[in-house]
Design a protein around this motif. Structure first.
Motif, PDB file in Angstrom:
ATOM      1  N   SER A   1     -10.491  -3.824  -3.302  1.00  0.00           N
ATOM      2  CA  SER A   1     -11.360  -2.830  -2.684  1.00  0.00           C
ATOM      3  C   SER A   1     -11.489  -3.085  -1.190  1.00  0.00           C
ATOM      4  O   SER A   1     -11.585  -4.231  -0.744  1.00  0.00           O
ATOM      5  CB  SER A   1     -12.750  -2.884  -3.342  1.00  0.00           C
ATOM      6  OG  SER A   1     -13.698  -2.183  -2.577  1.00  0.00           O
ATOM      7  N   SER A   2     -11.495  -2.014  -0.398  1.00  0.00           N
ATOM      8  CA  SER A   2     -11.636  -2.174   1.048  1.00  0.00           C
ATOM      9  C   SER A   2     -13.086  -2.375   1.474  1.00  0.00           C
ATOM     10  O   SER A   2     -13.361  -2.847   2.578  1.00  0.00           O
ATOM     11  CB  SER A   2     -11.074  -0.939   1.773  1.00  0.00           C
ATOM     12  OG  SER A   2     -11.846   0.211   1.465  1.00  0.00           O
ATOM     13  N   ALA A   3     -14.028  -2.036   0.603  1.00  0.00           N
ATOM     14  CA  ALA A   3     -15.444  -2.133   0.959  1.00  0.00           C
ATOM     15  C   ALA A   3     -15.930  -3.581   0.996  1.00  0.00           C
ATOM     16  O   ALA A   3     -16.600  -4.009   1.924  1.00  0.00           O
ATOM     17  CB  ALA A   3     -16.281  -1.313  -0.017  1.00  0.00           C
ATOM     18  N   ASN A   4     -15.570  -4.356  -0.016  1.00  0.00           N
ATOM     19  CA  ASN A   4     -16.080  -5.737  -0.094  1.00  0.00           C
ATOM     20  C   ASN A   4     -15.024  -6.720  -0.581  1.00  0.00           C
ATOM     21  O   ASN A   4     -15.352  -7.836  -0.973  1.00  0.00           O
ATOM     22  CB  ASN A   4     -17.307  -5.801  -1.016  1.00  0.00           C
ATOM     23  CG  ASN A   4     -17.041  -5.134  -2.368  1.00  0.00           C
ATOM     24  OD1 ASN A   4     -15.894  -4.892  -2.726  1.00  0.00           O
ATOM     25  ND2 ASN A   4     -18.095  -4.823  -3.100  1.00  0.00           N
ATOM     26  N   ASN A   5     -13.751  -6.305  -0.580  1.00  0.00           N
ATOM     27  CA  ASN A   5     -12.634  -7.145  -0.996  1.00  0.00           C
ATOM     28  C   ASN A   5     -12.743  -7.616  -2.451  1.00  0.00           C
ATOM     29  O   ASN A   5     -12.214  -8.670  -2.814  1.00  0.00           O
ATOM     30  CB  ASN A   5     -12.481  -8.353  -0.062  1.00  0.00           C
ATOM     31  CG  ASN A   5     -12.030  -7.942   1.324  1.00  0.00           C
ATOM     32  OD1 ASN A   5     -11.188  -7.065   1.483  1.00  0.00           O
ATOM     33  ND2 ASN A   5     -12.597  -8.566   2.344  1.00  0.00           N
TER      34      ASN A   5
ATOM     35  N   THR B 206       0.834  -1.192   0.000  1.00  0.00           N
ATOM     36  CA  THR B 206       0.000   0.000   0.000  1.00  0.00           C
ATOM     37  C   THR B 206       0.871   1.246   0.000  1.00  0.00           C
ATOM     38  O   THR B 206       2.028   1.220   0.406  1.00  0.00           O
ATOM     39  CB  THR B 206      -0.920   0.064   1.240  1.00  0.00           C
ATOM     40  OG1 THR B 206      -0.124   0.308   2.408  1.00  0.00           O
ATOM     41  CG2 THR B 206      -1.716  -1.219   1.413  1.00  0.00           C
TER      42      THR B 206
ATOM     43  N   LEU C 225      -5.076   1.419  -0.851  1.00  0.00           N
ATOM     44  CA  LEU C 225      -5.571   0.069  -1.107  1.00  0.00           C
ATOM     45  C   LEU C 225      -4.424  -0.897  -1.417  1.00  0.00           C
ATOM     46  O   LEU C 225      -3.436  -0.532  -2.055  1.00  0.00           O
ATOM     47  CB  LEU C 225      -6.562   0.066  -2.270  1.00  0.00           C
ATOM     48  CG  LEU C 225      -7.850   0.870  -2.062  1.00  0.00           C
ATOM     49  CD1 LEU C 225      -8.805   0.631  -3.225  1.00  0.00           C
ATOM     50  CD2 LEU C 225      -8.526   0.514  -0.737  1.00  0.00           C
ATOM     51  N   LEU C 226      -4.572  -2.141  -0.951  1.00  0.00           N
ATOM     52  CA  LEU C 226      -3.595  -3.177  -1.281  1.00  0.00           C
ATOM     53  C   LEU C 226      -3.594  -3.410  -2.783  1.00  0.00           C
ATOM     54  O   LEU C 226      -4.656  -3.552  -3.406  1.00  0.00           O
ATOM     55  CB  LEU C 226      -3.941  -4.477  -0.557  1.00  0.00           C
ATOM     56  CG  LEU C 226      -3.615  -4.551   0.936  1.00  0.00           C
ATOM     57  CD1 LEU C 226      -4.305  -5.761   1.568  1.00  0.00           C
ATOM     58  CD2 LEU C 226      -2.105  -4.636   1.152  1.00  0.00           C
ATOM     59  N   HIS C 227      -2.397  -3.459  -3.378  1.00  0.00           N
ATOM     60  CA  HIS C 227      -2.309  -3.704  -4.818  1.00  0.00           C
ATOM     61  C   HIS C 227      -1.009  -4.419  -5.142  1.00  0.00           C
ATOM     62  O   HIS C 227      -0.141  -4.596  -4.282  1.00  0.00           O
ATOM     63  CB  HIS C 227      -2.436  -2.398  -5.604  1.00  0.00           C
ATOM     64  CG  HIS C 227      -1.426  -1.356  -5.263  1.00  0.00           C
ATOM     65  ND1 HIS C 227      -1.443  -0.637  -4.080  1.00  0.00           N
ATOM     66  CD2 HIS C 227      -0.336  -0.895  -5.936  1.00  0.00           C
ATOM     67  CE1 HIS C 227      -0.441   0.215  -4.051  1.00  0.00           C
ATOM     68  NE2 HIS C 227       0.271   0.072  -5.167  1.00  0.00           N
TER      69      HIS C 227
END
Length: 210
Positions: free
Chosen positions: A123-127, A102, A146-148
């Motif tokens: 996405s952090s909302a729903n992976n 991140t 966000l993880l990427h």
């Protein structure tokens, strides 16, 4: 009527304050703070402060990830201090990967300059995973924090350039955060549901202890 007038005055005042200085070249004699580096005295500023040549040299990819990031952040490139922008070079050898990571302080745009790169973020909302195979000339936007990841998707070396919306976007690699430290193996096992033996192996490979 009072609020619109006050709001307009606030905008004008902010614009006026923002234009007091054209730039703030990083002064490396003082530490970096939350707002960046303090400014070098104008009399000591030269054109070289606005130029950085380090991205023309390939990074060293002889490591476990077969990848290299060459940053042109405020810490390396004094001219971007305070501008809300920075740049970096990403080299991926054959089989190379930039593992899940991140940038807590900046969004990015990835531009593929050579080869093929599989890139994506979670996405952090729903992976939800947003993943795409990118070819030369393709760009991808990655939201802040966000993880990427990036993976070389071909049998030739890949090269990309990355722009950021911050002069100091930061970098935290998930694998290193978990296994390149002295966090107890038992605690990592409890919080990740990974097998203790595998955790110890990864700590051994990445330089962690405990």
């Amino acid at each position: 009527m009072i609020f619109p007038i006050f709001f307009t005055f606030s905008l004008l005042l902010s614009s006026s304050l923002a234009s007091v200085k054209d730039f703030c070249i990083a002064n490396y004699k003082s530490p970096e703070g939350p707002a960046g580096y303090s400014c070098k005295k104008p009399a000591k500023v030269t054109v070289d402060d606005f130029v950085y040549s380090g991205l023309g040299i390939p990074g060293n990819t002889t490591n476990i990830f077969k990848s290299a990031v060459t940053p042109a952040f405020a810490a390396q490139f004094p001219g971007v201090n305070g501008l809300g922008i920075s740049f970096a070079r990403l080299d991926l050898a054959v089989g190379g990967v930039m593992p899940l990571h991140t940038h807590p302080r900046g969004s990015e745009i990835l531009l593929v300059a050579q080869g093929t790169i599989i890139a994506g973020f979670i996405s952090s909302a729903n992976n939800t995973v947003y993943r795409k195979t990118l070819k030369k000339g393709d760009i991808m936007a990655i939201p802040q924090g966000l993880l990427h990841f990036q993976v070389n998707g071909d049998k030739t070396p890949a090269l990309a350039f990355v722009s950021f919306s911050s002069p100091s976007p930061g970098l935290q690699i998930l694998d290193l955060a978990l296994f390149q430290n002295d966090l107890p193996t038992e605690l990592i096992a409890q919080t990740t549901v990974l097998d203790a033996a595998q955790i110890k192996k990864l700590k051994g490979v990445l330089g962690g202890t405990n």
